[in-house]
Design a protein around this motif. Structure first.
Motif: not given
Length: 374
Positions: A266-282, A287-294
């Motif tokens: 469960v924790l591993l898939t949550e990490v994968l989800l979080a990395v994917s969300i962060g990468l998608g938002c970037s 610019e800095d918009g993705g970092r702020l949204v995240v």
């Protein structure tokens, strides 16, 4: 093979920055300790009982009742109840009113008369419940004596082949997390979701370091770079989550149940989800918009997901917002795995995490292909 080289490079780059890695470990551990110690009473459902002193007068002359009463008093004495026979000239009710005893009972051939004290209501109610249980069991034995005399003694001594005569089944597990247990779980899922930050910096960091052009010019496809960096970022963040998990288990003695594989998955898939969300938002926000949204999203998700305190009584919009928090999925699944002993409860959370991660990775891959550089 190139994918694994890129993944290993990503892991080594992050491991070199030990200061950030240590801070990522220290933050949840310190919060776990502070919140776990400060909110201990909020997670304590038990009550402590004071001394239970029962004054009693036995005037029964029924041999069977006398034998049953002796067995009963011996049993409750082992549970910490102090029994005192009342002398003939003692007024039991007055003794209880004077707070010399918790309660007073009169045992006769006609039954049991109970008088509880008002100074220790909880202890008095416990004694009353014990005596009521004895009376019910004796009445059952007396009824059995009419049709099956040989079973009456077995009923009183709990050796009847049928086992318990009243089976109690609780719909919810009696096992519940204490404050340290709760915050060990909540802080671990929170630091797992904080992988969004690493994900948002995964490609943007290459641009800021002016290495994105060199990567694009390298004889490696964008897909290979993309897969390698996602795998590496997921691995290093999961290593941090595993370290928090192990620290809470062996240092704080937090309860993580018995199904460790399901918990870690469960924790591993949550990490994968979080990395994917962060990468998608970037890619979705330049610019800095993705970092702020995240940053905003992780704080809201942590709050609604129960990182700082349980959010169980939400209604209307708050309930909807709470239920779509990825941390909420993870915490619910872990609670059922640890305290409900149901490892299959991991499946919905794993499925949701993987599905949402796949959607964000697909969007990111499409946006990456449309760009000339990374």
């Amino acid at each position: 093979m190139q994918i694994w080289h890129i993944a290993w490079r990503e892991i080594k780059v992050n491991l070199r920055d030990m200061r950030t890695f240590v801070l990522m470990l220290a933050f949840p551990i310190v919060l776990m300790l502070i919140l776990g110690m400060a909110l201990t009473n909020a997670f304590t459902s038990g009550l402590s009982l004071g001394d239970m002193n029962l004054l009693y007068r036995d005037t029964a002359d029924n041999p069977q009742l006398e034998a049953s009463w002796d067995q009963f008093t011996a049993a409750i004495a082992k549970e910490g109840v102090t029994l005192t026979p009342a002398p003939v000239d003692t007024d039991g009710k007055a003794e209880v009113s004077a707070d010399h005893y918790t309660a007073y009972a009169e045992i006769s051939n006609n039954g049991i008369a109970f008088f509880g004290g008002v100074m220790h209501t909880l202890e008095s109610n416990v004694l009353q419940g014990m005596l009521a249980t004895f009376a019910d069991r004796y009445n059952l034995a007396a009824a059995a004596m009419i049709d099956s005399p040989e079973k009456a003694e077995a009923i009183l001594t709990d050796t009847y082949a049928g086992g318990d005569f009243v089976a109690e089944t609780a719909l919810g597990s009696e096992k519940k997390p204490g404050s340290i247990d709760y915050y060990a779980m909540a802080m671990t899922t929170m630091v797992a979701f904080y992988s969004c930050m690493s994900g948002s910096f995964l490609i943007r960091g290459e641009r800021l370091r002016n290495t994105a052009i060199r990567l694009s010019a390298a004889p490696v496809s964008k897909g290979t770079i993309f897969a390698g960096k996602v795998i590496g970022c997921t691995a290093i963040n999961f290593l941090c989550v595993a370290a928090v998990f192990l620290f809470s288990k062996f240092v704080f003695k937090a309860d993580w149940g018995d199904h460790y594989a399901a918990v870690l998955l469960v924790l591993l898939t949550e990490v994968l989800l979080a990395v994917s969300i962060g990468l998608g938002c970037s890619y979705l926000f330049m610019e800095d918009g993705g970092r702020l949204v995240v940053l905003i999203f992780t704080q809201i998700a942590s709050f609604l997901g129960g990182a700082y305190f349980p959010v169980d009584d939400a209604t209307n919009f708050m309930k909807i917002a709470r239920d779509i928090s990825p941390m909420r999925w993870a915490n619910q699944a872990l609670t059922q795995i640890i305290y409900g002993h149901d490892w299959l409860a991991a499946m919905p959370a794993i499925g949701l995490n993987t599905a949402v991660a796949a959607a964000f990775l697909a969007i990111t891959a499409i946006l990456m292909r449309r760009r000339e550089a990374l």
